[in-house]
Design an enzyme around this catalytic site. Structure first.
Site, PDB file in Angstrom:
ATOM      1  N   ARG A   1     -26.876   8.746  13.003  1.00 35.69           N
ATOM      2  CA  ARG A   1     -27.563   7.455  13.006  1.00 35.69           C
ATOM      3  C   ARG A   1     -26.667   6.314  13.503  1.00 35.69           C
ATOM      4  NH1 ARG A   1     -29.697   8.383   6.910  1.00 35.69           N
ATOM      5  NH2 ARG A   1     -27.972   9.891   6.993  1.00 35.69           N
TER       6      ARG A   1
ATOM      7  N   GLU B   1     -34.512  13.621  -1.811  1.00 39.91           N
ATOM      8  CA  GLU B   1     -34.124  12.788  -0.677  1.00 39.91           C
ATOM      9  C   GLU B   1     -35.303  11.936  -0.229  1.00 39.91           C
ATOM     10  OE1 GLU B   1     -30.905  12.448   0.658  1.00 39.91           O
ATOM     11  OE2 GLU B   1     -30.753  13.384  -1.304  1.00 39.91           O
TER      12      GLU B   1
ATOM     13  N   ASN C   1     -24.881   4.391   6.981  1.00 42.07           N
ATOM     14  CA  ASN C   1     -25.488   5.384   7.865  1.00 42.07           C
ATOM     15  C   ASN C   1     -25.681   4.859   9.273  1.00 42.07           C
ATOM     16  OD1 ASN C   1     -25.763   7.378   5.822  1.00 42.07           O
ATOM     17  ND2 ASN C   1     -27.480   6.193   5.012  1.00 42.07           N
TER      18      ASN C   1
ATOM     19  N   ALA D   1       7.554 -30.185  29.832  1.00 41.53           N
ATOM     20  CA  ALA D   1       6.188 -29.774  30.191  1.00 41.53           C
ATOM     21  C   ALA D   1       6.196 -28.910  31.434  1.00 41.53           C
ATOM     22  CB  ALA D   1       5.330 -31.017  30.430  1.00 41.53           C
TER      23      ALA D   1
ATOM     24  N   ASN E   1      10.121 -14.118  34.275  1.00 42.04           N
ATOM     25  CA  ASN E   1      10.801 -12.989  33.629  1.00 42.04           C
ATOM     26  C   ASN E   1      10.581 -11.672  34.343  1.00 42.04           C
ATOM     27  OD1 ASN E   1       8.088 -13.138  32.851  1.00 42.04           O
ATOM     28  ND2 ASN E   1       8.449 -11.984  30.981  1.00 42.04           N
ATOM     29  N   TYR E   2       9.736 -11.662  35.338  1.00 44.09           N
ATOM     30  CA  TYR E   2       9.302 -10.383  35.928  1.00 44.09           C
ATOM     31  C   TYR E   2       9.569 -10.413  37.422  1.00 44.09           C
ATOM     32  CZ  TYR E   2       6.044  -6.480  36.777  1.00 44.09           C
ATOM     33  OH  TYR E   2       5.472  -5.282  37.138  1.00 44.09           O
TER      34      TYR E   2
ATOM     35  N   ALA F   1      14.145 -32.101  36.387  1.00 41.64           N
ATOM     36  CA  ALA F   1      12.730 -31.758  36.588  1.00 41.64           C
ATOM     37  C   ALA F   1      12.540 -31.075  37.928  1.00 41.64           C
ATOM     38  CB  ALA F   1      11.884 -33.027  36.510  1.00 41.64           C
TER      39      ALA F   1
ATOM     40  N   ARG G   1      16.806 -28.364  43.319  1.00 45.16           N
ATOM     41  CA  ARG G   1      15.599 -28.669  44.093  1.00 45.16           C
ATOM     42  C   ARG G   1      16.041 -29.464  45.313  1.00 45.16           C
ATOM     43  NH1 ARG G   1      15.394 -34.212  41.920  1.00 45.16           N
ATOM     44  NH2 ARG G   1      15.092 -34.087  39.675  1.00 45.16           N
TER      45      ARG G   1
HETATM   46  C1  UD1 Z   1     -26.548  11.459   0.703  1.00 46.71           C
HETATM   47  C2  UD1 Z   1     -27.292  12.082  -0.496  1.00 46.71           C
HETATM   48  C3  UD1 Z   1     -28.297  11.070  -1.009  1.00 46.71           C
HETATM   49  C4  UD1 Z   1     -27.575   9.796  -1.416  1.00 46.71           C
HETATM   50  C5  UD1 Z   1     -26.728   9.263  -0.257  1.00 46.71           C
HETATM   51  C6  UD1 Z   1     -25.825   8.150  -0.756  1.00 46.71           C
HETATM   52  C7  UD1 Z   1     -27.420  14.485  -0.062  1.00 46.71           C
HETATM   53  C8  UD1 Z   1     -28.312  15.596   0.335  1.00 46.71           C
HETATM   54  N1  UD1 Z   1     -27.983  13.267  -0.072  1.00 46.71           N
HETATM   55  O1  UD1 Z   1     -27.511  11.246   1.721  1.00 46.71           O
HETATM   56  O2  UD1 Z   1     -28.974  11.590  -2.138  1.00 46.71           O
HETATM   57  O3  UD1 Z   1     -28.500   8.816  -1.827  1.00 46.71           O
HETATM   58  O4  UD1 Z   1     -25.882  10.276   0.283  1.00 46.71           O
HETATM   59  O5  UD1 Z   1     -25.137   7.504   0.271  1.00 46.71           O
HETATM   60  O6  UD1 Z   1     -26.281  14.708  -0.381  1.00 46.71           O
HETATM   61  N2  UD1 Z   1     -21.252  15.482   5.261  1.00 46.71           N
HETATM   62  C9  UD1 Z   1     -20.409  16.567   5.394  1.00 46.71           C
HETATM   63  N3  UD1 Z   1     -20.926  17.756   5.798  1.00 46.71           N
HETATM   64  C10 UD1 Z   1     -22.239  17.922   6.058  1.00 46.71           C
HETATM   65  C11 UD1 Z   1     -23.109  16.819   5.904  1.00 46.71           C
HETATM   66  C12 UD1 Z   1     -22.587  15.619   5.503  1.00 46.71           C
HETATM   67  O7  UD1 Z   1     -19.207  16.461   5.169  1.00 46.71           O
HETATM   68  O8  UD1 Z   1     -22.625  19.051   6.423  1.00 46.71           O
HETATM   69  C13 UD1 Z   1     -20.681  14.197   4.826  1.00 46.71           C
HETATM   70  C14 UD1 Z   1     -20.930  13.075   5.808  1.00 46.71           C
HETATM   71  O9  UD1 Z   1     -19.841  12.975   6.722  1.00 46.71           O
HETATM   72  C15 UD1 Z   1     -21.009  11.858   4.886  1.00 46.71           C
HETATM   73  C16 UD1 Z   1     -21.501  12.420   3.570  1.00 46.71           C
HETATM   74  O10 UD1 Z   1     -21.328  13.810   3.645  1.00 46.71           O
HETATM   75  O11 UD1 Z   1     -19.755  11.268   4.691  1.00 46.71           O
HETATM   76  C17 UD1 Z   1     -22.966  12.093   3.289  1.00 46.71           C
HETATM   77  O12 UD1 Z   1     -23.776  12.613   4.334  1.00 46.71           O
HETATM   78  P1  UD1 Z   1     -25.046  11.819   4.876  1.00 46.71           P
HETATM   79  O13 UD1 Z   1     -25.665  12.660   5.929  1.00 46.71           O
HETATM   80  O14 UD1 Z   1     -24.690  10.436   5.212  1.00 46.71           O
HETATM   81  O15 UD1 Z   1     -25.988  11.846   3.588  1.00 46.71           O
HETATM   82  P2  UD1 Z   1     -27.171  10.858   3.248  1.00 46.71           P
HETATM   83  O16 UD1 Z   1     -28.358  11.211   4.055  1.00 46.71           O
HETATM   84  O17 UD1 Z   1     -26.720   9.457   3.304  1.00 46.71           O
HETATM   85 CA    CA Z   2     -24.892   8.518   3.887  1.00 47.20          CA
END
Ligand code: UD1
Ligand code: CA
Length: 449
Positions: free
Chosen positions: A14, A155, A224, A376, A382-383, A419, A436
């Protein structure tokens, strides 16, 4: 015993960016650096960072933090799948696991400390941080009984219209009894709109799971998209400026000013409108900064004024005046009680005390003594087209207007440059240099028609 795991493997679709989401910067530090810093007070026995998308960049970004363990999630199949990757790494671990989403950068260390205490005191299988948001769009919704015991997390995209009416959201901050979590992690299914393994599904199998409302809902803002990044920046700015106001700093127009939270400001500093302080900047007591100034990674002494100027990677000692319209860059050191500006650029130069470069000059790669007066329009050339060379000017010397000092060149002490001179050779102490063409006047000469 507590271990910390930070989820930082996702791309962050996103954000519409090639950069992993957790590396986007908020006030000079990446989201994941900030998330990690929020665990400062917990002294975790282990800190595991789950990386995947552009893992090398994330590892590089966190390189300065000692003792981190990076766990690879080669395919990003969801937050639950990410935590499943910890199983082989935490085989012998029997304590609690604090899980943080790497995109929740505004948590206060004190909040996490309290949260962990509640988890421990209640001996929960899992505890999660929640908030009631006026606009819960995008967040998972938490369903609880009247004792805050969680039955389900759904979710946003999986919610029915009725479920969307619940504004209690999952912050993405969890504490688990690790042995209990490890047992149920293999049960996760990808039976949802995104066909991902959701960490939130574990609440279906654990008992008891308790929800704890955060006191300040702004803290759990998740990032996000770019809109939320900007909102988080506003929240951070209000926090930073409030702190400095409490510490005795005046902001004439706080809304037009931005201050990184890495900046230090002494009491009785006045920050004028449209001023931006960034990086490792320090401002000394009684100084007045702005309007219209940008200072980055620089140290400003006491009672300095900086007016409509840009200062990067430099130092200005006490009682000096900079601007209007000066540019200091590349390791400039200005001594005490100097005057710099109008329309002056200084680069990689050192100036002694009481030295003035007050109008229309470029001084680069130069060392100026004490009480030097630069006329002034004086320029250090320098270059030579290939290399940069230094100019040295001794104490009490003066240059006349529009002089050019062709480096490498050394002027001794008490030298006066006439000057309009172009000085190409060294000049001894106590000398006048005129370099000069001599003025010629032909009396009675008039152009013939
Ligand atoms: C997640 C939560 C949601 C919560 C929100 C809060 C889940 C399913 N949902 O949703 O309930 O309200 O956070 O901000 O957990 N990441 C990984 N590996 C993956 C997927 C994601 O490391 O396979 C990491 C992402 O880099 C990120 C974090 O997990 O830092 C959260 O992932 P994101 O996709 O942003 O979750 P949300 O949809 O925001
Ligand atoms: Ca998130």
């Amino acid at each position: 015993m507590v271990a910390v795991a930070i989820l930082a493997a996702g791309r962050g679709t996103r954000m519409k960016s090639d950069l992993p989401k957790v590396l986007h910067k908020l006030g000079g530090r990446s989201l994941v650096e900030r998330t990690l810093a929020s665990c400062n007070l917990l002294k975790p026995s282990r800190s595991l960072i789950i990386v995947g998308y552009q893992a090398n960049l994330v590892i590089e970004n966190l390189r300065q933090n000692e003792g981190l363990e990076f766990v690879n999630q080669t395919e990003q199949l969801g937050t639950g799948h990410a935590i499943q990757q910890l199983i082989p790494h935490l085989r012998d671990f029997n304590g609690d696991l604090l899980v943080l989403n790497g995109d929740v950068p505004l948590l206060r260390p004190e909040t996490l400390e309290k949260f962990l205490k509640i988890h421990k005191n209640n001996q929960n299988a899992a505890t999660l941080l929640t908030a009631n948001l006026p606009d819960p769009t995008g967040y998972g919704r938490v369903f609880c009984d009247s004792n805050n015991i969680v039955s389900q997390i759904v979710e946003h995209r999986d919610c029915t219209d009725a479920q969307k009416q619940n504004h209690r959201i999952n912050a993405g901050v969890y504490c688990f009894n690790w042995p209990k979590l490890a047992q149920v992690l293999p049960k996760l299914s990808a039976n949802n709109d995104q066909q991902e393994y959701y960490l939130t599904e574990v609440v279906d199998y654990l008992n008891p799971v308790m929800a704890v409302d955060v006191e300040d809902a702004l803290e759990i803002t998740g990032i996000n998209d770019r809109r939320q990044l900007a909102t988080a920046y506003d929240i951070l700015q209000i926090r930073v400026k409030d702190n400095w106001m409490k510490a005795g700093v005046t902001f004439i127009d706080p809304d037009s000013t931005t201050i990184d939270d890495t900046v230090q400001i002494a009491p009785d500093v006045i920050i004028e409108p449209q001023t931006h302080l960034r990086g490792e900047t320090i401002i000394g007591q009684g100084s007045r900064i702005g309007p219209g100034s940008l200072i980055e990674n620089s140290t400003i002494g006491e009672n300095v004024t900086v007016l409509y100027s840009v200062i990067t990677d430099s130092q200005v000692q006490s009682n000096s005046r900079v601007g209007p319209y000066a540019h200091l860059r590349g390791h400039v050191n200005i001594g005490q009680a100097c005057r710099i500006g109008n329309f002056v650029e200084l680069k990689n130069s050192q100036l002694g005390a009481n030295t003035n470069v007050a109008h229309l000059s470029y001084i680069g790669d130069a060392t100026l003594g004490n009480r030097v007066n630069i006329g002034a329009g004086t320029i250090t050339a320098n270059y030579d087209g290939v290399n940069k060379h230094r100019t040295q000017i001794g104490d009490n010397s003066k240059t006349g207007s529009n002089s050019v000092l062709v480096a490498p060149v050394t002027l001794g002490e008490n030298v006066t440059v006439a000057a309009g001179s172009v000085v190409t050779k060294d000049v001894e102490d106590d000398s006048l240099v005129i370099a000069r063409a001599r003025q010629i006047v032909r009396k009675g000469w008039r152009q013939q028609k």
